[in-house]
Design a protein around this motif. Structure first.
Motif, PDB file in Angstrom:
ATOM      1  N   ARG A 170      -6.189  -1.187  -3.336  1.00  0.00           N
ATOM      2  CA  ARG A 170      -6.225  -0.978  -1.885  1.00  0.00           C
ATOM      3  C   ARG A 170      -4.862  -1.292  -1.256  1.00  0.00           C
ATOM      4  NH1 ARG A 170      -9.845  -4.581   0.278  1.00  0.00           N
ATOM      5  NH2 ARG A 170     -10.815  -5.333  -1.632  1.00  0.00           N
ATOM      6  N   LEU A 171      -4.185  -2.314  -1.798  1.00  0.00           N
ATOM      7  CA  LEU A 171      -2.843  -2.626  -1.303  1.00  0.00           C
ATOM      8  C   LEU A 171      -1.880  -1.475  -1.615  1.00  0.00           C
ATOM      9  CD1 LEU A 171      -0.922  -4.772  -0.029  1.00  0.00           C
ATOM     10  CD2 LEU A 171      -0.330  -5.395  -2.388  1.00  0.00           C
ATOM     11  N   VAL A 172      -1.963  -0.958  -2.827  1.00  0.00           N
ATOM     12  CA  VAL A 172      -1.104   0.163  -3.225  1.00  0.00           C
ATOM     13  C   VAL A 172      -1.356   1.370  -2.316  1.00  0.00           C
ATOM     14  CG1 VAL A 172      -0.626   1.838  -5.060  1.00  0.00           C
ATOM     15  CG2 VAL A 172      -0.904  -0.585  -5.629  1.00  0.00           C
ATOM     16  N   THR A 173      -2.621   1.637  -2.028  1.00  0.00           N
ATOM     17  CA  THR A 173      -2.979   2.757  -1.143  1.00  0.00           C
ATOM     18  C   THR A 173      -2.372   2.564   0.243  1.00  0.00           C
ATOM     19  OG1 THR A 173      -5.076   3.120  -2.309  1.00  0.00           O
ATOM     20  CG2 THR A 173      -4.891   4.022  -0.097  1.00  0.00           C
TER      21      THR A 173
ATOM     22  N   GLN B 268       0.757   5.131  -0.231  1.00  0.00           N
ATOM     23  CA  GLN B 268       0.136   6.448  -0.287  1.00  0.00           C
ATOM     24  C   GLN B 268       1.120   7.485   0.259  1.00  0.00           C
ATOM     25  OE1 GLN B 268      -3.587   6.747   1.783  1.00  0.00           O
ATOM     26  NE2 GLN B 268      -4.193   8.628   0.730  1.00  0.00           N
ATOM     27  N   GLY B 269       1.309   8.568  -0.444  1.00  0.00           N
ATOM     28  CA  GLY B 269       2.265   9.586  -0.035  1.00  0.00           C
ATOM     29  C   GLY B 269       3.628   9.413  -0.676  1.00  0.00           C
ATOM     30  N   GLN B 270       3.850   8.262  -1.314  1.00  0.00           N
ATOM     31  CA  GLN B 270       5.088   8.023  -2.052  1.00  0.00           C
ATOM     32  C   GLN B 270       4.927   8.520  -3.495  1.00  0.00           C
ATOM     33  OE1 GLN B 270       8.105   6.655  -0.904  1.00  0.00           O
ATOM     34  NE2 GLN B 270       7.117   7.019   1.086  1.00  0.00           N
ATOM     35  N   PRO B 271       6.032   8.680  -4.240  1.00  0.00           N
ATOM     36  CA  PRO B 271       5.918   9.094  -5.645  1.00  0.00           C
ATOM     37  C   PRO B 271       5.024   8.140  -6.429  1.00  0.00           C
ATOM     38  CG  PRO B 271       8.195   9.213  -4.917  1.00  0.00           C
ATOM     39  CD  PRO B 271       7.435   8.536  -3.811  1.00  0.00           C
ATOM     40  N   TYR B 272       4.433   8.657  -7.487  1.00  0.00           N
ATOM     41  CA  TYR B 272       3.519   7.851  -8.297  1.00  0.00           C
ATOM     42  C   TYR B 272       4.188   6.573  -8.804  1.00  0.00           C
ATOM     43  CZ  TYR B 272       0.322   6.535 -12.055  1.00  0.00           C
ATOM     44  OH  TYR B 272      -0.533   5.846 -12.876  1.00  0.00           O
ATOM     45  N   ASN B 273       5.434   6.681  -9.267  1.00  0.00           N
ATOM     46  CA  ASN B 273       6.125   5.497  -9.791  1.00  0.00           C
ATOM     47  C   ASN B 273       6.310   4.429  -8.717  1.00  0.00           C
ATOM     48  OD1 ASN B 273       6.287   6.214 -12.432  1.00  0.00           O
ATOM     49  ND2 ASN B 273       8.423   6.850 -12.390  1.00  0.00           N
TER      50      ASN B 273
ATOM     51  N   LYS C 221      -2.396  -7.946   7.440  1.00  0.00           N
ATOM     52  CA  LYS C 221      -2.344  -8.280   8.871  1.00  0.00           C
ATOM     53  C   LYS C 221      -3.000  -7.193   9.724  1.00  0.00           C
ATOM     54  CE  LYS C 221       0.902  -9.258  12.632  1.00  0.00           C
ATOM     55  NZ  LYS C 221       2.341  -9.390  13.019  1.00  0.00           N
ATOM     56  N   ASN C 222      -2.703  -5.926   9.429  1.00  0.00           N
ATOM     57  CA  ASN C 222      -3.214  -4.854  10.289  1.00  0.00           C
ATOM     58  C   ASN C 222      -4.572  -4.304   9.862  1.00  0.00           C
ATOM     59  OD1 ASN C 222      -2.709  -3.054   8.155  1.00  0.00           O
ATOM     60  ND2 ASN C 222      -0.714  -2.420   8.981  1.00  0.00           N
ATOM     61  N   GLY C 223      -5.116  -4.820   8.760  1.00  0.00           N
ATOM     62  CA  GLY C 223      -6.454  -4.431   8.339  1.00  0.00           C
ATOM     63  C   GLY C 223      -6.528  -3.243   7.404  1.00  0.00           C
ATOM     64  N   TRP C 224      -5.389  -2.601   7.129  1.00  0.00           N
ATOM     65  CA  TRP C 224      -5.406  -1.443   6.235  1.00  0.00           C
ATOM     66  C   TRP C 224      -5.809  -1.814   4.817  1.00  0.00           C
ATOM     67  CZ3 TRP C 224      -0.809   2.394   7.363  1.00  0.00           C
ATOM     68  CH2 TRP C 224      -0.906   2.825   8.690  1.00  0.00           C
ATOM     69  N   ILE C 225      -5.707  -3.086   4.473  1.00  0.00           N
ATOM     70  CA  ILE C 225      -6.098  -3.549   3.150  1.00  0.00           C
ATOM     71  C   ILE C 225      -7.589  -3.299   2.899  1.00  0.00           C
ATOM     72  CG2 ILE C 225      -6.689  -5.900   3.886  1.00  0.00           C
ATOM     73  CD1 ILE C 225      -4.895  -4.976   0.601  1.00  0.00           C
ATOM     74  N   ASN C 226      -8.352  -3.116   3.980  1.00  0.00           N
ATOM     75  CA  ASN C 226      -9.797  -2.916   3.857  1.00  0.00           C
ATOM     76  C   ASN C 226     -10.191  -1.460   3.639  1.00  0.00           C
ATOM     77  OD1 ASN C 226     -10.410  -5.709   4.316  1.00  0.00           O
ATOM     78  ND2 ASN C 226      -9.958  -5.379   6.486  1.00  0.00           N
ATOM     79  N   LYS C 227      -9.210  -0.541   3.691  1.00  0.00           N
ATOM     80  CA  LYS C 227      -9.503   0.865   3.449  1.00  0.00           C
ATOM     81  C   LYS C 227      -9.703   1.116   1.958  1.00  0.00           C
ATOM     82  CE  LYS C 227      -7.039   2.674   7.487  1.00  0.00           C
ATOM     83  NZ  LYS C 227      -5.987   3.626   7.957  1.00  0.00           N
ATOM     84  N   ALA C 228     -10.570   2.049   1.629  1.00  0.00           N
ATOM     85  CA  ALA C 228     -10.860   2.345   0.225  1.00  0.00           C
ATOM     86  C   ALA C 228      -9.607   2.839  -0.502  1.00  0.00           C
ATOM     87  CB  ALA C 228     -11.960   3.400   0.129  1.00  0.00           C
ATOM     88  N   ALA C 229      -9.499   2.462  -1.764  1.00  0.00           N
ATOM     89  CA  ALA C 229      -8.350   2.858  -2.580  1.00  0.00           C
ATOM     90  C   ALA C 229      -8.500   4.295  -3.066  1.00  0.00           C
ATOM     91  CB  ALA C 229      -8.211   1.920  -3.773  1.00  0.00           C
ATOM     92  N   THR C 230      -7.385   4.977  -3.215  1.00  0.00           N
ATOM     93  CA  THR C 230      -7.398   6.324  -3.795  1.00  0.00           C
ATOM     94  C   THR C 230      -7.476   6.212  -5.322  1.00  0.00           C
ATOM     95  OG1 THR C 230      -4.992   6.460  -4.033  1.00  0.00           O
ATOM     96  CG2 THR C 230      -5.941   7.151  -1.918  1.00  0.00           C
TER      97      THR C 230
END
Length: 261
Positions: free
Chosen positions: A151-154, A158-163, A203-212
């Motif tokens: 979820r942190l990676v997402t 997200q939208g950045q290269p896979y590496n 801090k902004n709560g995006w950590i709670n969004k589902a991971a890709t």
């Protein structure tokens, strides 16, 4: 007596066919520009003459797009796999795995068959004599840890290269292994220093969004040793103006992301 001899001859021939079938060339390799039978033979731990014989070639001339039978085991991609994890599991060099399948990006799909270069179990040969075994993660983790890291990676990449996504996960794991930070994935991600969260998505709560699914794959790849960040402990967007971050030694730049120690 004649019938017995005929039956014996038939069974012998059948046995020979069965023996030959167990050493059959199992992989299909597509020739690319710059290939030669010698290079392909080296990749698959066989000789040019062997490839010529098995493909009924009358000469050494080959052409891009030509499909050749090669001696190797194949692997069927499963959920959660990545090229890095497959290579690590079978003790294969990642670049050899890429060459053997002409696979230069990281996109693989469930059910896809991949050639395993220099591994031919039917012939009892392997370039490194390693049996397929599950690799150990560099940091102990639970499924909850994997989900949190994904979820942190997402949220961050997200939208950045896979590496870059693998590298974000690697930064967390590098912190876990460092004496400067907490020693678990969750405590690193939720850590506060001087009252400030270390990761903005917390801090902004995006950590709670589902991971890709891509982020999950990237996180798992990092857990099993991949580190495109090159041991970085921090990362930030290249538009950042924080002088303290920019003053640190840069270990990698991937997409719009900068990784530092």
């Amino acid at each position: 007596m004649t019938k017995f001899k005929y039956l014996k001859t038939f069974l012998s021939a059948l046995s020979l066919c069965a023996a030959l079938s167990t050493t059959a060339f199992a992989g299909d390799y597509t020739v690319v520009s710059g290939d030669s039978l010698y290079k392909i033979g080296t990749l698959f731990n066989t000789s040019a003459n062997n490839i010529m014989g098995s493909n009924n070639l009358k000469g050494t001339t080959i052409y891009p797009g030509q499909i050749l039978k090669v001696p190797c085991d194949t692997y069927t991609v499963k959920s959660g796999d990545s090229l890095y994890l497959i290579a690590k599991r079978y003790g294969i060099n990642l670049s050899d795995l890429r060459k053997a399948n002409n696979k230069w990006n990281n996109i693989i799909y469930i059910g896809q068959k991949l050639n395993l270069p220099k591994i031919n179990s039917t012939a009892g040969t392997s370039s490194n004599s390693k049996q397929p075994t599950e690799s150990k993660p560099i940091v102990n983790y639970t499924e909850a840890d994997l989900d949190l890291l994904s979820r942190l990676v997402t949220a961050e990449a997200q939208g950045q290269p896979y590496n870059a996504q693998v590298a974000v996960a690697s930064v967390v794991l590098n912190r876990v292994k460092s004496s400067q930070f907490p020693n678990t994935i969750s405590s690193v991600i939720y850590q506060k220093i001087n009252g400030y969260y270390q990761f903005t998505p917390v801090k902004n709560g995006w950590i709670n969004k589902a991971a890709t699914s891509t982020a999950k794959k990237a996180a798992k790849e990092a857990l099993y040793g991949a580190d495109p960040s090159k041991t970085a402990l921090f990362y930030f967007d290249d538009s950042a103006t924080n002088e303290w971050l920019w003053s640190k030694p840069i270990t990698a730049r991937i997409g719009n992301m900068v990784f530092v120690k």
